[in-house]
Design a protein around this motif. Sequence first.
Motif, PDB file in Angstrom:
ATOM      1  N   THR A 193     -60.949   3.272   2.144  1.00  0.00           N
ATOM      2  CA  THR A 193     -61.498   4.504   1.575  1.00  0.00           C
ATOM      3  C   THR A 193     -60.924   4.674   0.179  1.00  0.00           C
ATOM      4  OG1 THR A 193     -61.673   5.525   3.759  1.00  0.00           O
ATOM      5  CG2 THR A 193     -61.733   6.997   1.849  1.00  0.00           C
ATOM      6  N   GLY A 194     -61.782   4.588  -0.834  1.00  0.00           N
ATOM      7  CA  GLY A 194     -61.327   4.690  -2.213  1.00  0.00           C
ATOM      8  C   GLY A 194     -60.960   6.122  -2.583  1.00  0.00           C
ATOM      9  N   LYS A 195     -59.817   6.262  -3.234  1.00  0.00           N
ATOM     10  CA  LYS A 195     -59.371   7.567  -3.733  1.00  0.00           C
ATOM     11  C   LYS A 195     -58.878   7.411  -5.165  1.00  0.00           C
ATOM     12  CE  LYS A 195     -57.949   9.360   0.816  1.00  0.00           C
ATOM     13  NZ  LYS A 195     -58.789  10.568   0.862  1.00  0.00           N
ATOM     14  N   ASP A 196     -58.956   8.517  -5.934  1.00  0.00           N
ATOM     15  CA  ASP A 196     -58.425   8.480  -7.294  1.00  0.00           C
ATOM     16  C   ASP A 196     -56.960   8.900  -7.293  1.00  0.00           C
ATOM     17  OD1 ASP A 196     -58.283  11.276  -7.233  1.00  0.00           O
ATOM     18  OD2 ASP A 196     -60.101  11.584  -8.415  1.00  0.00           O
ATOM     19  N   VAL A 197     -56.367   9.012  -8.475  1.00  0.00           N
ATOM     20  CA  VAL A 197     -54.936   9.299  -8.559  1.00  0.00           C
ATOM     21  C   VAL A 197     -54.575  10.699  -8.065  1.00  0.00           C
ATOM     22  CG1 VAL A 197     -54.495   7.669 -10.427  1.00  0.00           C
ATOM     23  CG2 VAL A 197     -55.144  10.018 -10.985  1.00  0.00           C
ATOM     24  N   TYR A 198     -55.572  11.585  -7.930  1.00  0.00           N
ATOM     25  CA  TYR A 198     -55.313  12.932  -7.423  1.00  0.00           C
ATOM     26  C   TYR A 198     -55.640  13.055  -5.940  1.00  0.00           C
ATOM     27  CZ  TYR A 198     -54.870  14.026 -12.349  1.00  0.00           C
ATOM     28  OH  TYR A 198     -54.466  14.035 -13.666  1.00  0.00           O
ATOM     29  N   GLY A 199     -55.989  11.923  -5.306  1.00  0.00           N
ATOM     30  CA  GLY A 199     -56.299  11.950  -3.875  1.00  0.00           C
ATOM     31  C   GLY A 199     -57.725  12.327  -3.561  1.00  0.00           C
ATOM     32  N   ASN A 200     -58.573  12.470  -4.589  1.00  0.00           N
ATOM     33  CA  ASN A 200     -59.981  12.764  -4.343  1.00  0.00           C
ATOM     34  C   ASN A 200     -60.675  11.534  -3.759  1.00  0.00           C
ATOM     35  OD1 ASN A 200     -60.005  15.437  -5.592  1.00  0.00           O
ATOM     36  ND2 ASN A 200     -59.757  14.359  -7.531  1.00  0.00           N
ATOM     37  N   THR A 201     -61.447  11.716  -2.692  1.00  0.00           N
ATOM     38  CA  THR A 201     -62.182  10.613  -2.095  1.00  0.00           C
ATOM     39  C   THR A 201     -63.400  10.283  -2.950  1.00  0.00           C
ATOM     40  OG1 THR A 201     -61.473  11.251   0.126  1.00  0.00           O
ATOM     41  CG2 THR A 201     -63.400   9.841  -0.031  1.00  0.00           C
ATOM     42  N   LEU A 202     -63.545   9.010  -3.308  1.00  0.00           N
ATOM     43  CA  LEU A 202     -64.670   8.601  -4.138  1.00  0.00           C
ATOM     44  C   LEU A 202     -65.983   8.731  -3.375  1.00  0.00           C
ATOM     45  CD1 LEU A 202     -62.287   7.493  -5.832  1.00  0.00           C
ATOM     46  CD2 LEU A 202     -63.754   5.575  -6.434  1.00  0.00           C
ATOM     47  N   ILE A 203     -67.053   8.955  -4.117  1.00  0.00           N
ATOM     48  CA  ILE A 203     -68.371   9.126  -3.499  1.00  0.00           C
ATOM     49  C   ILE A 203     -69.347   8.051  -3.949  1.00  0.00           C
ATOM     50  CG2 ILE A 203     -68.107  11.611  -3.154  1.00  0.00           C
ATOM     51  CD1 ILE A 203     -69.641  12.069  -5.743  1.00  0.00           C
ATOM     52  N   SER A 204     -68.849   7.047  -4.691  1.00  0.00           N
ATOM     53  CA  SER A 204     -69.711   5.944  -5.119  1.00  0.00           C
ATOM     54  C   SER A 204     -68.917   4.643  -5.061  1.00  0.00           C
ATOM     55  CB  SER A 204     -70.240   6.176  -6.537  1.00  0.00           C
ATOM     56  OG  SER A 204     -69.170   6.288  -7.454  1.00  0.00           O
ATOM     57  N   GLY A 205     -69.632   3.531  -5.008  1.00  0.00           N
ATOM     58  CA  GLY A 205     -68.981   2.230  -4.903  1.00  0.00           C
ATOM     59  C   GLY A 205     -68.873   1.537  -6.245  1.00  0.00           C
ATOM     60  N   GLY A 206     -68.906   0.188  -6.198  1.00  0.00           N
ATOM     61  CA  GLY A 206     -68.871  -0.585  -7.434  1.00  0.00           C
ATOM     62  C   GLY A 206     -67.589  -1.338  -7.679  1.00  0.00           C
ATOM     63  N   SER A 207     -66.565  -1.140  -6.850  1.00  0.00           N
ATOM     64  CA  SER A 207     -65.299  -1.848  -7.035  1.00  0.00           C
ATOM     65  C   SER A 207     -65.323  -3.184  -6.295  1.00  0.00           C
ATOM     66  CB  SER A 207     -64.124  -1.000  -6.536  1.00  0.00           C
ATOM     67  OG  SER A 207     -64.010   0.184  -7.289  1.00  0.00           O
TER      68      SER A 207
END
Length: 209
Positions: free
Chosen positions: A125-139
């Motif tokens: 589950t992808g998250k940003d540095v603030y712990g927000n769960t990402l809603i799109s892919g691409g990584s």
Amino acid sequence: IAITGNPPTVAAGSTVQVIITSRDAAGNAISTGGLTSIVFDFSGGTSTGSFSAVTDNADGTYSAVLTGLIAGTASTISATIGGVPVTSTLPTLAVVPGPISPAHSELNLSSGTVISGNTVTLTLTGKDVYGNTLISGGSTVAFLATGGTSTGAISATTDNGNGTYNATFTGVLAGTAKTISATIGGSPITTTLPTLVVTPGPFSPANSL
């Protein structure tokens, strides 16, 4: 109050500039500075952010930088001048997740054990540095299994397009626990890693001695 460029969203960790243009009671723009005790606020939705100190531009405008923090629904940017609220139309802004972070993304398994010949689903589950769960892919995500005496095979990664990535682990030889990890763009995730144990499958007359 206005947001420079009037964007509807800002990514967590990114910034926008917020400007107050002072006017008199008749609506005339004031061309000099000098107002004090200007305080901005960002509230009303679930998005959160933080403001820098206010800059007096000495031309009747006052600006601050808003940094997006927690992603959510749109919040309203308001302000007080000397404790008196600004009552003109107030802009809104939603914070959206920032770039994926290997230090905050999370890895989970559908089970901590797998019978030889069966599969377990691996989910990042992808998250940003603030712990927000990402809603799109691409990584670019790759899963790995290291350590232990259990063996198995990991499938290719599936990008679900919603911030999560999956693969399956098929158990082969039973043994001690393996550690399941993942990389994002070649960088290893550093959150807590799960372990997986392969256990013997059903009795096989063809392989029993």
